[in-house]
Design a protein around this motif. Structure first.
Motif, short mmCIF file in Angstrom:
data_model
loop_
_atom_site.label_atom_id
_atom_site.label_comp_id
_atom_site.label_asym_id
_atom_site.label_seq_id
_atom_site.Cartn_x
_atom_site.Cartn_y
_atom_site.Cartn_z
N GLY A 252 0.84 -1.20 0.00
CA GLY A 252 0.00 0.00 0.00
C GLY A 252 0.87 1.25 0.00
N SER A 253 0.56 2.18 -0.91
CA SER A 253 1.41 3.37 -1.05
C SER A 253 0.66 4.65 -0.69
CB SER A 253 1.94 3.46 -2.47
OG SER A 253 0.86 3.78 -3.35
N GLY A 254 -0.23 4.57 0.29
CA GLY A 254 -0.87 5.80 0.77
C GLY A 254 0.09 6.54 1.68
N VAL A 273 7.81 -1.03 -2.17
CA VAL A 273 6.39 -0.78 -1.93
C VAL A 273 5.57 -1.44 -3.04
CG1 VAL A 273 4.64 1.01 -1.65
CG2 VAL A 273 6.98 1.45 -0.88
N GLU A 275 1.85 -1.65 -4.78
CA GLU A 275 0.62 -0.86 -4.85
C GLU A 275 -0.31 -1.49 -5.89
OE1 GLU A 275 -0.97 1.94 -3.45
OE2 GLU A 275 -2.45 1.26 -4.91
N PRO A 280 1.02 5.48 -7.61
CA PRO A 280 1.26 5.46 -6.18
C PRO A 280 0.69 6.70 -5.50
CG PRO A 280 3.26 6.11 -7.34
CD PRO A 280 2.21 5.89 -8.39
N GLY A 282 -1.98 6.33 -2.89
CA GLY A 282 -3.19 6.02 -2.12
C GLY A 282 -4.23 7.09 -2.33
N ILE A 312 9.09 1.27 -5.97
CA ILE A 312 7.63 1.26 -5.91
C ILE A 312 7.11 0.49 -7.12
CG2 ILE A 312 5.53 2.67 -5.83
CD1 ILE A 312 7.23 4.96 -4.72
N VAL A 314 3.78 -0.53 -9.05
CA VAL A 314 2.33 -0.30 -9.12
C VAL A 314 1.67 -1.45 -9.87
CG1 VAL A 314 2.47 2.20 -8.94
CG2 VAL A 314 2.58 1.13 -11.19
N ARG A 317 -1.25 -6.17 -6.80
CA ARG A 317 -2.06 -6.39 -5.61
C ARG A 317 -1.46 -7.55 -4.83
NH1 ARG A 317 -7.35 -5.72 -3.48
NH2 ARG A 317 -7.82 -7.53 -2.18
N THR A 336 -2.81 -0.72 3.71
CA THR A 336 -3.71 -0.74 2.56
C THR A 336 -4.94 0.14 2.73
OG1 THR A 336 -4.61 -2.77 3.52
CG2 THR A 336 -3.01 -3.03 1.76
#
Ligand code: FAD
Ligand code: SF4
Ligand code: SF4
Ligand code: SF4
Lengths: 898, 82
Positions: A252-254, A273, A275, A280, A282, A312, A314, A317, A336
């Motif tokens: 999760g990249s929030g 990370v 995502e 990225p 979130g 990162i 993307v 999942r 997440t």
């Protein structure tokens, strides 16, 4: 017993007492509340009547005190309480205030002070000039060690859930140090530009300036700092530490995941990370609408992570956390968020045209949503997300009605958001629940029922309806924004989940039921705010580092805040606050918004300066970290905290000295109102070699004064201020200053207004006669009033006592008020149990002043120096001798009897 | 000069903010405190606090001799930092 004697206060009376006792072989503890020993004497120019340089004769005593093998000195410390036990010994509780400087490491180089961004009045120069929050008391300070003035954490910094040093970046901005401000925020998070826009700024709600004209725009200053950095094209000013050889996977990249990634990478871990989405960030990248947070700003913030080597990926999942671990990651962090929109649970919810708000917002932000021109949209919900959806739908061309259970005043969205939405043409129906969505095949309308209660008496969400009150709205689409939840089913087999499907973790350590898996952000707490998610990510990084280095979590150490400085106390520090209006919001809302351009205007440099200049420096030190980064000895440690020291001592000498009369209590003299009316202590500072100016100058304009007046007995021999006593020292210090002025400013005329001059003491009268011979003009007269002229000169009006009397006036460039002495009331709360008696004027009472000076109402407690009444330096030294002799006798006496 | 005084703490707090303006004024050469005050549109006694702050912390220094009115002029020094 720890010490034979405790000496409270280290002016000349205290130092003399300690030295004499130490020389006799007694162990002495000296406690001084200021950062240096020396009291008032070290701050003087010269001493009367010898005109010896005060610091030349004080500094050897100070050095002898601090280096004496039998004397232990605690500076920046206060005696909280002393109690005598039946055996005649004393138990003292001492609070050692944190200097935030390692005294052993500090070399006194003053570089911290030169770099510090906070200016406050310098009490050691009687407020004639500034000092810094980090400072060395004065050039001859003993010990010559820096101290950081930090009574607590500023409300803004204290409140920030992310742990950002809000006050620090405000003070750096005020100093024009924008890049340093950017780097200070990077100490917490790389998401500077995003927070500068989309943070709901809880700091501003607590800002002390809020109770004056409105808070400092702390968030917009952050945006200014971010925009300035990104526009400069400068490379990042931070680098990761050496490689730790361990890798961490973040899911999760929030804001929570990215902040943890940033922190862990800076610590030297390898960080990757994962995502699920195509970009990225979130919620920053997917759901917060571009008119509040443009996508390119999020991209700039995310680039910071890539610049320090965070990977990162993307479109990936993650469903299997164990597999990540097995693939070589030493720890896994789940961040997440809450990507699932809540459901209404009513008929028609699955009709074509009903959309969850998060999907609608994501499609909109990523440019996948088509035009809604000519469409009629109903948004369901009363929170921030509903408002974002409604305003976004307006921008896509729809007419928009918003329906929510709450009455307007109860809505969870912020007032300003609701106002802006209404200004943009959103029609609000508050107090309605959804009965069903109407239509066949596609949405045709929505049926509503009256909501009579949203929360029950205990404040729990528990809506109730009046089913008989109904209405229908026709529409083409419904957007549902009634809450968000986590998407964690896939993790359920690995880690323990709560009933609401958030990941169960230890509150402090954020460790899940599986030791190598941690979780942070909204997936732990349920939906919150960006800044909370950032704080949670930072905490997770700290804990993962402890876990991977095999250390105890020491979770308490994570929160480095001191107690909050209360805004009311901040406001009380000043007699008045001039008005400094806040800037306008910088947002222009249109009734027909048609695009997603950013709504809020940036601050100009002047506006950022002006706004930062409104800050009240609540915690004094702003935690800007300039001193920490500058100190060549690495001596500054902002994590120091107060210590309590208990000591058993044989006798106590109270040598807390006196206070000066506050000259503004004689308003007719204009002190504090007229710029060129100063006190005797201020003149001593102007005459001292370590003076605050380059010469004796008027504070009003920096001019060398030609005609100088002295007003004797200011606050002494004066029933109107409750002090009939003569202060003894003011006549003599004034005469001393007269002679020094004649030497410093050979062309100056000095006039002294006096009732009579008191010069009892060896050589004192001769000193007075000498100054008359040097040309000082003594006038017997009472001052009735002083007036200020436009050019800063002063008209002194006086009743002459000689030459036939009568009212006269004379003009001067500078007026010096020879302020007298007052008791130091600190002594009244020193002792518990026995009472330390005070005389009618609140000085420490000597029970037998004639026969045993220095003896007090408590056996074994003695008073030395001006704590018992006005004394000059030689008298204080003599008096200390008397106190010491009796204290020594008492020590011997109790030694024999115990 | 007979204006209502601001609290000393408030004036002094503005020092770091005003420093930029004062340094700009001094780019054209040394100035006295009243000249600086006029150039930045501030009361003279407030400018005095800021100039003396800058002198204490090494941003300016005085020329050796005062003018006929007994006023010193101050010039900027090379210095970096906050
Ligand atoms: C419309 C909207 C507006 C908001 N406005 C504000 C605001 O203005 N100010 C404010 O303070 N707060 C605001 N918030 C709240 C704020 O966005 C959240 O508090 C914050 O984003 C939570 O951060 P987080 O990192 O925990 O979760 P998120 O930001 O949700 O990040 C989680 C990330 O994990 C990814 N992910 C999920 N599952 C997986 C998986 N299995 N594998 C890999 N990746 C996965 C998601 O795609 C997402 O990118 C808003 C929220 C919304 C929805
Ligand atoms: S910079 Fe460091 S060594 Fe120098 S005075 Fe400050 S704390 Fe001490
Ligand atoms: S942290 Fe900043 S404000 Fe605080 S003492 Fe250090 S330099 Fe000054
Ligand atoms: S006045 Fe300054 S230090 Fe105080 S809360 Fe506001 S921004 Fe923070």
């Amino acid at each position: 017993m720890d010490y034979d004697a405790l000496v409270v206060g280290s002016g000349i009376g205290g130092m003399e007492s300690a030295l004499k006792l130490g020389d006799m072989g007694y162990k002495v503890l000296v406690v001084e509340k200021e950062a240096s020993i020396g009291g008032k004497m070290i701050l003087l120019s010269k001493v009367f009547p010898t005109l010896d340089c005060a610091s030349c004769i004080s500094t050897p005593k100070m050095a002898a005190t601090i280096h004496h093998p039998n004397i232990k000195v605690l500076t920046y410390a206060e005696v909280e309480q002393i109690e005598r036990d039946p055996s005649g010994r004393f138990h003292a509780t001492i609070r050692k205030n944190p200097r935030f400087v390692d005294e052993d490491a500090c070399t006194g180089c003053q570089q911290c002070e030169m770099a510090c961004t906070v200016a406050v009045p310098d009490q050691f120069n009687s407020d004639l000039v500034a000092r810094r929050a980090a400072y060395i008391a004065f050039p001859q300070a003993v010990p010559k060690k820096a101290v950081v003035d930090r009574p607590g954490t500023s409300p803004c910094t204290f409140t920030c859930p992310a742990g950002i040093k809000a006050h620090g970046y405000v003070s750096l901005t005020r100093s024009g140090e924008y890049e340093k401000a950017f780097n200070l925020i990077l100490e917490t998070t790389p998401l500077v530009g995003s927070l500068g826009r989309a943070c709901f700024a809880p700091c501003e709600e607590e800002c002390s300036r809020g109770s004056l004209e409105g808070p400092v725009p702390i968030r917009r200053i952050k945006r200014f700092i971010a925009d300035t950095h990104y526009a400069s094209g400068r490379p990042l000013g931070v680098q990761p530490q050496a490689d730790q050889g361990k890798r961490i996977a973040i899911v999760g990249s929030g804001p929570a995941g990215l902040t943890a990634a940033w922190q862990l990478r800076l610590m030297g871990y390898g960080v990757k990370v994962f995502e699920a989405a195509s970009v990225p960030g979130g919620a920053l990248a997917l759901t917060i609408p571009a008119y509040r947070l443009p996508g390119d700003v999020v991209a700039q913030d995310v680039q910071n992570l890539r610049d320090i080597g965070v990977e990162i990926e993307v479109g990936h999942r993650v469903d299997d956390l164990e597999a990540l671990h097995a693939s070589g990651f030493d720890a896994v962090l789940v961040a997440t968020g809450t990507p699932r929109s809540g459901r209404l649970g009513v008929a028609g919810e699955d009709l074509q045209g009903v959309a969850p708000a998060l999907r609608f917002l994501e499609d909109t932000k990523l440019g996948r949503a088509g035009s809604l021109g000519g469409k009629h949209v109903v948004v369901v919900g009363g929170g921030n997300v509903a408002i974002d959806a409604a305003r976004s739908a307006r921008r896509l061309g729809a007419t928009v009605e918003q329906v929510c259970l709450e009455q307007r005043r109860e809505m969870p969205a912020f007032d300003w958001e609701i106002d802006e939405a209404i200004a943009e043409g959103v029609v609000l129906h508050d107090g309605w629940g959804v009965a069903s969505v109407l239509g066949e095949g596609g949405v045709a309308g929505i049926a509503l029922k009256r909501c009579t209660q949203v929360f029950d008496e205990a404040g729990r969400f528990s809506p109730a309806y009046d089913e008989t009150v109904r209405r229908e709205l026709s529409c083409d689409a419904v957007i549902v924004a009634i809450g968000m939840g986590p998407d964690t089913e896939a993790f359920g087999g690995t880690v323990r989940l709560q009933r609401n499907r958030t990941v169960a973790t230890d509150k402090q350590t954020l460790q899940s039921s599986v030791p190598y898996i941690f979780a942070c952000g909204d997936v732990v707490t349920g939906a919150t705010m960006i800044t909370q998610a950032v704080g949670s990510g930072r905490r997770a990084a700290y804990m993962i580092d402890r876990y991977l280095s095999g250390e105890d979590f020491e979770a308490d150490a994570f929160d480095a805040r001191m107690p909050k400085v209360e805004p009311a106390d901040v406001l009380r520090r000043q007699k008045s606050h001039s008005r400094k209006d806040p800037l306008l919001s910088g947002k222009e809302t249109l009734a027909e918004p048609r695009d997603f351009h950013e709504l809020e205007a940036p601050l100009t440099e002047d506006e950022a300066h002006y706004s930062a200049g409104r800050c009240l420096d609540c915690g004094v030190c702003s935690e800007c970290h300039e001193c920490v980064n500058t100190c060549p000895a690495d001596a500054i440690h902002l994590d120091m905290r107060p210590e309590t020291i208990e000591a058993e001592v044989g006798t106590v000498i109270v040598s807390t000295g006196f206070k000066l009369f506050p000259a503004d209590l004689k308003p007719q003299y204009g002190y504090g109102r007229f710029k060129n009316v100063i006190t005797g202590m201020q003149m001593d500072r102007l005459l001292a070699p370590t003076r605050p100016y380059n010469k004796v100058l008027r504070p009003g304009d920096g001019r060398i004064p030609d005609r100088i007046a002295y007003v004797m007995c200011t606050g002494s021999r004066d029933e109107t201020v409750g002090n009939p006593l003569c202060s003894k020292i003011c006549c003599m210090y004034s005469i001393k200053q007269n002679q020094l002025i004649m030497g410093n400013l050979p062309t100056a005329d000095v006039t002294v207004f006096t009732i009579d001059v008191r010069t009892a003491g060896k050589g004192y009268d001769e000193f007075y006669v000498q100054s008359k011979a040097m040309g000082v003009n003594f006038i017997k007269g009472r001052i009735s009033e002083i007036r200020e002229l436009q050019n800063g000169n002063l008209i002194v009006r006086y009743e002459s006592i000689e030459d036939g009397g009568g009212a006269r006036e004379e003009e001067f460039d500078l007026v010096v008020l020879a302020v007298g002495v007052q008791p130091n009331l600190d002594t009244r709360r020193l002792f518990a149990g026995d009472e330390l008696s005070h005389d009618a004027y609140y000085y420490v009472e000597e029970t037998d002043e004639d026969l045993s000076p220095g003896e007090t109402s408590i056996r074994g407690v003695f008073v030395a120096g001006a704590a018992s009444g006005a004394k000059d330096i030689p008298e204080s030294i003599l008096h200390a001798g008397a106190a010491v002799a009796q204290a020594a006798a008492y020590i011997e006496e109790t030694r024999v009897s115990v | 000069m007979a204006t209502a005084n601001r609290d000393v703490r408030e004036i002094i707090r503005e020092g770091p903010l005003r420093r930029h303006e004062i340094l700009k004024v001094l780019e054209d050469g040394p100035r006295t405190v009243p000249e600086i005050a006029q150039a930045i549109g501030a009361p003279t006694h407030e400018a005095m606090y800021w100039v003396m702050d800058m002198r204490k912390y090494g941003w300016v220094t005085e020329l050796p001799d005062p003018d006929d009115d007994g006023l010193f002029s101050y010039r900027a020094l090379e210095r970096k930092g906050a």
